[in-house]
Design an enzyme around this catalytic site. Structure first.
Site, PDB file in Angstrom:
ATOM      1  N   ASP A   1      -4.449   0.750  -9.521  1.00  0.00           N
ATOM      2  CA  ASP A   1      -5.875   0.439  -9.676  1.00  0.00           C
ATOM      3  C   ASP A   1      -6.226   0.169 -11.135  1.00  0.00           C
ATOM      4  OD1 ASP A   1      -5.739   1.138  -7.042  1.00  0.00           O
ATOM      5  OD2 ASP A   1      -6.764   3.057  -7.268  1.00  0.00           O
TER       6      ASP A   1
ATOM      7  N   GLU B   1       0.826  -1.226   0.000  1.00  0.00           N
ATOM      8  CA  GLU B   1       0.000   0.000   0.000  1.00  0.00           C
ATOM      9  C   GLU B   1       0.848   1.259   0.000  1.00  0.00           C
ATOM     10  OE1 GLU B   1      -3.035   0.054  -1.221  1.00  0.00           O
ATOM     11  OE2 GLU B   1      -3.702  -1.273   0.378  1.00  0.00           O
TER      12      GLU B   1
ATOM     13  N   SER C   1     -12.078   1.480  -5.766  1.00  0.00           N
ATOM     14  CA  SER C   1     -11.670   1.974  -7.091  1.00  0.00           C
ATOM     15  C   SER C   1     -12.802   2.084  -8.100  1.00  0.00           C
ATOM     16  CB  SER C   1     -10.576   1.083  -7.690  1.00  0.00           C
ATOM     17  OG  SER C   1      -9.367   1.391  -7.124  1.00  0.00           O
TER      18      SER C   1
ATOM     19  N   ALA D   1     -15.620   4.251  -1.265  1.00  0.00           N
ATOM     20  CA  ALA D   1     -15.314   3.194  -0.300  1.00  0.00           C
ATOM     21  C   ALA D   1     -13.906   2.656  -0.492  1.00  0.00           C
ATOM     22  CB  ALA D   1     -16.321   2.059  -0.430  1.00  0.00           C
TER      23      ALA D   1
END
Ligand code: GLA
Length: 386
Positions: A173, A32, A125, A122
Site C-alpha cells: 500500500d 493479494e 488504504s 473500506a
C-alpha cells in the site's frame, strides 16, 4: 468552502505560504496477500485520496488538524513523541514525525490541515495514504518532490504501521501510494522492491470500485493469523526441500506435496498460484488482453475465497452479482478482505446498467446498500501546483 480559506480560519493568516498536497488511496488489481510472502503485486493509485495543506510556523511545534475527525494534535519537536490512544488518527502522523526525527531529518515547526475523501475501513488504504502524505509533506520542507526517495518514504509508512500503530501489514500500500503513475499499474517485486510500470489504458473498459459497506472487522487479527499460517507452511516445506526457500513465493506448486496440514496446504496454494497469476496478468495487460486479464481476476477471487478464506458473504455476493451482469469481464475482492471493497472490470457502455443491477441484487441478498463508483488510475503522492 475552499480549503485554503478553512486553513487560514483555523491557523490564522501568515506570511508563510501554504502548500497543497494530495495522497491517493489504492486498489490492488491482482496479487493479494502475497506482499508478505515475497511475491509480485499489481496495484494502482486511484482518484480518491487525502488532501493536505501545510505552512511553516516560527516555533518548534507541528500542529495537525483533520476536517474528518475531532482531535487536534500538537507535537513539540524538542520532546519525545509517544503513541497515545486518545490521539486517534493523529498517531499515524506522530509515528511519521518520530521516525523522521530518529533518522536525522531536520524537521521544522508547521501547521497541517488534512481533508480526506476515502471511506475509512473500506480497504482503500486510507491509513497508508495518510502516512505517506505526512511523510511527503515533512520531507518536502527540505527537498523537492523529485529529490524525495520514494522507497524510503514507503518503508517509513510501513514502519509506522508495523512499529508505532502495531499492524503487521506488508509494503504494497505505502509503496504504490508513494510511486504510482497515472494510467500505469505498478508491478512490484516485494522481495527486492524493484518495480516496473505497466501501461493500463483498459481500452473500452472501466474499473469500478464496489464497496460492500461491510466494515473490515476481523481484518487485523485474521491478517496476522494468515501470516503465521504462511510462515509455518514455509518452515514445513523447508524441512524437506533440498534448497532453502526464503519465502513462499520462491516455492513451486510441486512443493505443496510436502504439506499434510490442510489449512497450510490451502494457504500456500493460494500464495504460490496467485504469484503466477500476477506474472501472467502483467503479460496480458501489456498485450491489452482485457478479457484474459479479467478471467485471472475471477480466478484470484476464487482462490482468496476457497483457499485463503478472506472473503466472506458480502464480498462473495457482490463479486458473484457483478459477474452475472452483461459487460463485466472480471471481478474480485481487493485489499485485505473480510469486508471492504471489490473491483470489477466493466465495458464502458454498460456501466449504468451494471451499477443499477449490482446495487439492487446485492441489497436484496445482504440488506446493505453498496457504493459503486467508477475510478481512474492516478499518480501517487504529489504536491499540487496551485
Ligand atoms: C493490506 C495490507 C497489504 C497487503 C494486503 C493484502 O492492504 O496493508 O500490505 O498485505 O492487505 O494483499
Amino acid at each position: 468552502m475552499d480549503l485554503i480559506n478553512t486553513f487560514q480560519e483555523i491557523y490564522g493568516v501568515s506570511k508563510n505560504p501554504i502548500q497543497r498536497f494530495f495522497s491517493p488511496g489504492r486498489i490492488n488489481l491482482i496479487g493479494e496477500h502475497i506482499d508478505y510472502n515475497g511475491g509480485y503485486v499489481l496495484p494502482v493509485a486511484i482518484n480518491l485520496g487525502i488532501n493536505g495543506l501545510m505552512n511553516l510556523r516560527d516555533d518548534n511545534l507541528i500542529c495537525l488538524k483533520s476536517l474528518d475527525f475531532p482531535n487536534e494534535i500538537k507535537v513539540d519537536l524538542n520532546k519525545e513523541v509517544d503513541y497515545r490512544k486518545e490521539d486517534g488518527w493523529g498517531n499515524y502522523a506522530k509515528g511519521v514525525i518520530k521516525f523522521l526525527l530518529e533518522d536525522g531529518f531536520p524537521l521544522k515547526g508547521c501547521n497541517i490541515l488534512i481533508k480526506g475523501e476515502l471511506p475509512n475501513g473500506a480497504g482503500l488504504s486510507s491509513s497508508a495514504a495518510l502516512e505517506v502524505l505526512i511523510g511527503f509533506m515533512l520531507l518536502s520542507q527540505n527537498q523537492s518532490a523529485e529529490e524525495i526517495d520514494r522507497t524510503y518514504l514507503a518503508l517509513l509508512g510501513q514502519r509506522v504501521e508495523n512499529k508505532f500503530i502495531g499492524v503487521n501489514s506488508g509494503i504494497m500500500d505505502q509503496f504504490v501510494i508513494s510511486n504510482a503513475k497515472k494510467d500505469q499499474a505498478l508491478l512490484l517485486d516485494t522481495q527486492s522492491l524493484t518495480y516496473e510500470y505497466i501501461p493500463c489504458h483498459l481500452d473500452g473498459y472501466s474499473l469500478i470500485i464496489m464497496n460492500t459497506n461491510k466494515r473490515r472487522e476481523l481484518a487485523s487479527s485474521q491478517y496476522n493469523q494468515r501470516r503465521k499460517e504462511c510462515e509455518s507452511a514455509l518452515e514445513k516445506i523447508n524441512q524437506v526441500r533440498k534448497t532453502r526457500a526464503h519465502n513462499l513465493c520462491q516455492c513451486s506448486v510441486k512443493d505443496l506435496e510436502f504439506l499434510d496440514n490442510e489449512i497450510e496446504l490451502k494457504r500456500a496454494r493460494h500464495v504460490i498460484t496467485e504469484n503466477q497469476r500476477v506474472i501472467q496478468a502483467s503479460k496480458l495487460l501489456k498485450n491489452n488482453d482485457i478479457e484474459g486479464f479479467g478471467a485471472l481476476l475471477i480466478q484470484s477471487h476464487n482462490s482468496l475465497k476457497n483457499d485463503y478464506e478472506v472473503t466472506g458473504f458480502e464480498l462473495d455476493t457482490i463479486v458473484e452479482e457483478a459477474l452475472k451482469i452483461k459487460g463485466c469481464v472480471g471481478a474480485r475482492m481487493t485489499g485485505a478482505g473480510f469486508g471492504g471493497c471489490a473491483i470489477a472490470l466493466v465495458e464502458k457502455n454498460q456501466i449504468k446498467n451494471f451499477k443499477d443491477q449490482v446495487s439492487k441484487n446485492y441489497y436484496e441478498k445482504t440488506k446493505i446498500e453498496p457504493s459503486l463508483y467508477e475510478t481512474t488510475i492516478e499518480d501517487g503522492v504529489k504536491i499540487l501546483k496551485k
